[in-house]
Design a protein around this motif. Structure first.
Motif, short mmCIF file in Angstrom:
data_model
loop_
_atom_site.label_atom_id
_atom_site.label_comp_id
_atom_site.label_asym_id
_atom_site.label_seq_id
_atom_site.Cartn_x
_atom_site.Cartn_y
_atom_site.Cartn_z
N PRO A 69 -3.95 9.75 1.45
CA PRO A 69 -3.62 10.14 2.82
C PRO A 69 -2.54 11.22 2.85
O PRO A 69 -1.65 11.26 2.00
CB PRO A 69 -3.12 8.83 3.45
N SER A 70 -2.66 12.07 3.82
CA SER A 70 -1.67 13.11 4.05
C SER A 70 -1.44 13.24 5.55
O SER A 70 -2.33 12.98 6.35
CB SER A 70 -2.14 14.44 3.46
N GLU A 71 -0.26 13.65 5.91
CA GLU A 71 0.13 13.68 7.32
C GLU A 71 -0.24 15.01 7.95
O GLU A 71 0.03 16.08 7.40
CB GLU A 71 1.64 13.45 7.43
N ALA B 215 0.83 -1.21 0.00
CA ALA B 215 0.00 0.00 0.00
C ALA B 215 0.86 1.25 0.00
O ALA B 215 0.56 2.23 -0.69
CB ALA B 215 -0.95 -0.02 1.21
N GLY B 216 1.96 1.22 0.80
CA GLY B 216 2.84 2.37 0.81
C GLY B 216 3.48 2.62 -0.55
O GLY B 216 3.57 3.76 -1.01
N LYS B 217 3.88 1.53 -1.22
CA LYS B 217 4.47 1.68 -2.55
C LYS B 217 3.43 2.20 -3.53
O LYS B 217 3.73 3.01 -4.40
CB LYS B 217 5.03 0.34 -3.02
N LEU B 218 2.18 1.74 -3.40
CA LEU B 218 1.12 2.21 -4.28
C LEU B 218 0.87 3.70 -4.10
O LEU B 218 0.70 4.43 -5.08
CB LEU B 218 -0.16 1.41 -4.01
N GLU B 219 0.86 4.16 -2.86
CA GLU B 219 0.66 5.59 -2.61
C GLU B 219 1.79 6.40 -3.21
O GLU B 219 1.57 7.46 -3.80
CB GLU B 219 0.56 5.84 -1.10
N GLU B 220 3.03 5.92 -3.06
CA GLU B 220 4.15 6.64 -3.64
C GLU B 220 4.03 6.71 -5.16
O GLU B 220 4.31 7.75 -5.77
CB GLU B 220 5.47 5.95 -3.24
N ARG B 221 3.59 5.61 -5.77
CA ARG B 221 3.42 5.64 -7.23
C ARG B 221 2.31 6.61 -7.63
O ARG B 221 2.41 7.32 -8.63
CB ARG B 221 3.11 4.23 -7.74
#
Length: 382
Positions: free
Chosen positions: A156-158, A76-82
């Motif tokens: 998502p955003s921090e 999921a993290g890699k997908l968000e980065e892409r």
């Protein structure tokens, strides 16, 4: 006897004279029991299962799901980065915060960068182009990409205060209303308390704040500064109300059109067609950054304007005037009243700054094909 035969005999061998039908096989890993009248068999235990990590203990049944959860989070993290790299603005390389525009080939630009590109092209007298494919861009050629806007709003955003992840669509509301770590100010700021801190500490501070117990003399200086600011705002509104009571009032919609000077290095300026207000003919002119040489190289941009009387007058014409935004524009202009006495020898006012809030608002005006504002003129009777 081979080793295979030895292992078989260990499992099924019986004492002489016993019947093989009395044998029973126990559970896996347990001893093998003989039936009645037979000798006891020596049971064997199953060899311990070797795990991939090399330990001899039994595998934890919860381990595989945990591994899968970690694997999914990583994916999921890699997908968000892409997605960040795919949906980001081609100019600033950041995710758009509001409107998203695309060129005819589909390259994305956030609203701020899109307006900035159009403003730069106006200043340099060039056709604005997409930074990726160099196709022409303009407000008529480009359109908004609503699908990208919705997709970006769900990423998502921090939170900048508590560092937790929230969808971008709800992040602003969380940071301004819900986050317990958001920076807030004491309610006694109006009487001089400088405290700033996280919201969850606000109630404890206000219970111990010393400013409510200050004497009147200590608070006089703070209240004087507040009164001065309030008086300036009140004076502006009173002046406008006073001007609205004048006998001769005129207003019109004005349209600033872009032109170029005849210099070797041309400069951008704006001018309106002639218009009539209060039975007089007028013209408005405007310039960028006070006609500096290369305004496109400056991050700070301003517009200044002057009012020119084109008619011949028999006597001095004393007027007050102000510019406001047009009925269909969203530019933010703070009203400022200008004053001038017009005559045949003094038919031009000095250049005055157009009271826009910042360079972003100036870029909005420069990016437009024309600048549409509303002019009010009040003739002062002697």
């Amino acid at each position: 006897m081979s080793s295979m035969d030895e292992r078989m005999e260990l499992g099924v061998g019986a004492a002489p004279g016993s019947s093989s039908s009395g044998l029973s096989v126990g559970p896996v890993g347990g001893a093998l029991d003989a039936g009645p009248g037979s000798a006891g068999l020596v049971g064997i235990q199953e060899e311990p299962v070797l795990r991939r990590d090399g330990s001899g203990s039994e595998a934890d049944p919860d381990a595989p799901p945990k591994k899968r959860v970690r694997h999914q989070e990583g994916e999921a993290g890699k997908l968000e980065e892409r997605l960040y790299s795919v949906l980001c603005c081609t100019v600033c390389l950041d995710l758009p915060k509001a409107s998203v525009y695309q060129c005819t080939n589909g390259h994305l630009m956030c609203a701020g960068c899109f307006i900035h590109l159009l403003a730069d092209s106006r200043l340099k007298e060039e056709q604005a182009t997409c930074p990726n494919c160099r196709c022409e861009i303009s407000k008529s050629l480009c359109c908004r990409n609503l699908a990208v806007e919705k997709a970006v709003s769900e990423l998502p955003s921090e939170c900048s205060y508590c560092l937790k992840q929230f969808p971008r669509s709800s992040l602003d509301r969380h940071q301004t209303e819900e986050c317990q770590d958001r920076v807030t100010q004491c309610k006694y700021k109006r009487i001089g308390c400088p405290w700033q801190g996280p919201f969850h500490e606000l109630s404890a501070h206000e219970a111990e704040c010393s400013h409510p117990s200050k004497t009147g003399m200590e608070l006089m200086g703070i209240l004087d500064e507040m009164d001065q600011s309030h008086r300036r705002e009140l004076q502006l509104y009173n002046s406008i109300f006073s001007l609205l009571s004048f006998e001769k009032i005129g207003f019109t919609e004005v349209q600033f059109r872009p032109y170029r000077t005849d210099d070797f290095i041309t400069r951008l300026y704006y001018e309106t067609p002639r218009f009539t207000v209060l039975n007089q003919t007028w013209v408005l002119k405007a310039r960028v950054n006070d006609s500096e040489r290369n305004p496109n190289l400056s991050c700070k941009r301003t517009l200044s304007f002057q009012l020119i009387l084109k008619s011949k007058v028999n006597s001095a014409l004393e007027c007050s005037f102000l510019l406001l935004k047009g009925p269909y524009d969203d530019v933010k202009i703070k009203p400022v009243i200008q004053h001038h006495v017009f005559s045949n020898d003094a038919n031009e006012t000095e250049y005055a700054l157009l009271p826009i809030s910042d360079s972003v608002e100036c870029n909005k005006l420069l990016a437009a094909k024309n600048i549409n504002l509303r002019l009010f003129i009040f003739q002062i009777q002697k």
